[in-house]
Write a protein that holds these residues in place. Structure first.
Motif, short mmCIF file in Angstrom:
data_model
loop_
_atom_site.label_atom_id
_atom_site.label_comp_id
_atom_site.label_asym_id
_atom_site.label_seq_id
_atom_site.Cartn_x
_atom_site.Cartn_y
_atom_site.Cartn_z
N ASP A 132 3.27 -4.41 -3.07
CA ASP A 132 2.23 -4.09 -2.09
C ASP A 132 2.39 -2.66 -1.59
N GLU A 133 1.65 -1.73 -2.18
CA GLU A 133 1.67 -0.31 -1.83
C GLU A 133 3.11 0.19 -1.65
N THR A 143 -3.93 -7.20 0.19
CA THR A 143 -2.69 -7.86 0.65
C THR A 143 -2.91 -9.36 0.79
MG LIG Z 1 -2.67 -4.15 2.42
#
Ligand SMILES: [Mg+2]
Ligand SMILES: Nc1ncnc2c1ncn2[C@@H]1O[C@H](COP(=O)(O)OP(=O)(O)O)[C@@H](O)[C@H]1O
Length: 358
Positions: free
Chosen positions: A160-161, A45
């Motif tokens: 992001d995920e 991240t």
């Molecule tokens: Mg992360």
């Protein structure tokens, strides 16, 4: 829409005394579906935030389309970011959600809704513009979020995920959807995940990270067949790991003295005789009986049926081996005493180093 390349040039990121991202170089090609894969806390991240402009690297530069992004905030970069928490506006229609970012850019209402319709077509939600987000499934809402991110015509979409809140079936379905959307849109996707299945299924290339470092950047096939480090070898897929001492290397084939005797495999590290070594063999590369170069007498301890395949838990000299075989008549009535065999090409020899699971 056109994709742009993203280049990290000696990027290092520190929070106080803690280094979240060690100095690294990375080039992501324009139009590539690129994943960054690694366990929680490895710095994924943080890298994405540096690309999108929410943080500046402590050292080094981020270049997008060849342009240095230093000093440019998120709104001045050709990027859009999607994360797990979609934050769709519940009272707005799906089309209004998608068009939202265009209002601030002074686009007229008619043009906004026309553009929203095009984007909804692109994510295969053509007929859903008038519905409310709550009328949609989790996967459909995810696609609305993608359409909304694409509305401002980014050259690079950062994810992001984004699938981690969805259930397993939907997650697997969305892999195919995301890949198809990326192909249609043609812009650069940078996708971060701790889920190797997602990264391997969707990506042109994958960067594997551990503890703020890039371990390897390669295609999914290369990561699986030719892992560069013990971490990658054990993070991606399953491995049997044997510890031992390197005895000699001839023509790239190393002989390692292990608890189960001498094992030969392809040397994947620059180590010489006497060094501590790790030998890795994938469970599906081990055969029963046969004469493949390495053979290890072992006892069958347990069988775990997985459906189409079966995992045999075997033991030799205190060392556990997992052997994965297709389920069928050949594995029904196995004797307790087995000989495990695997080729020299199927065993990889590394220098002693960190594994993915401790
Ligand atoms: Mg992360
Ligand atoms: N704003 C911050 N302040 C201090 N430490 C942070 C901050 N953001 C992330 N970290 C630390 O940096 C490391 C990497 O975090 P992160 O990039 O979020 O990992 P990942 O996304 O791979 O799970 C972690 O040790 C995390 O605790």
């Amino acid at each position: 829409m056109r994709g742009k390349d993203v280049r990290l040039d000696k990027v290092m990121i520190r929070f106080g005394d803690a280094t979240a991202v060690q100095p690294l170089d990375l080039t992501i090609e324009a139009g590539e579906f690129f994943s960054i894969l690694g366990p929680s806390g490895c710095g994924k991240t943080t890298i994405l935030r540096a690309i999108s402009g929410f943080i500046e690297p402590t050292e080094g530069r981020v270049l997008i389309g060849g342009e240095d992004m230093v000093g440019k905030g998120p709104n001045q970069r050709p990027t859009a970011l999607i994360f797990q928490n979609l934050a769709l506006f519940p009272l707005m229609s799906v089309a209004e959600n998608v068009a939202f970012g265009l209002e601030a850019r002074g686009v007229s209402r008619a043009d906004r809704l026309k553009r929203a319709q095009e984007l909804l077509d692109l994510v295969a939600l053509g007929g859903y513009g008038d519905k409310k987000p709550s009328d949609l499934s989790g996967g459909q809402r995810q696609r609305v979020a993608i359409a909304r991110a694409l509305a401002v015509e980014p050259s690079v979409l950062l994810l992001d995920e984004p699938l981690s809140a969805l259930d397993l079936k939907l997650r697997q379905h969305m892999r195919t959807e995301l890949r198809a959307i990326q192909r249609r849109v043609g812009i650069t996707f940078i996708y971060i995940t701790h889920d190797q299945g997602e990264a391997l299924a969707m990506s042109d290339r994958v960067a594997v990270m551990s503890r703020g470092r890039l371990e390897q950047v390669a295609t999914a096939d290369q990561l699986y067949a030719e892992p560069a480090t013990p971490f990658v070898a054990t993070f991606v897929g399953e491995q049997n790991v044997l510890r031992g001492k390197l005895m000699r290397t001839i023509d790239g084939i190393a002989t390692v003295e292990t608890a189960v005797g001498r094992v030969e495999g392809r040397l994947r590290a620059e180590i010489g005789a006497g060094a501590e070594a790790l030998v890795m063999v994938r469970p599906e590369r081990i055969a029963l009986g046969g004469n493949a170069g390495n053979s290890v007498p072992a006892k069958l301890v347990a069988r775990h049926l997985e459906g189409p395949s079966i995992n045999l838990d075997c033991e030799a000299a205190g060392q556990h081996f997992m052997v994965t075989m297709p389920n069928g008549p050949a594995v029904r009535d196995l004797p307790e005493d087995l000989v495990l065999s695997f080729g020299r090409d199927d065993a990889l020899v590394f220098a002693e180093g960190a594994l993915a699971n401790g």
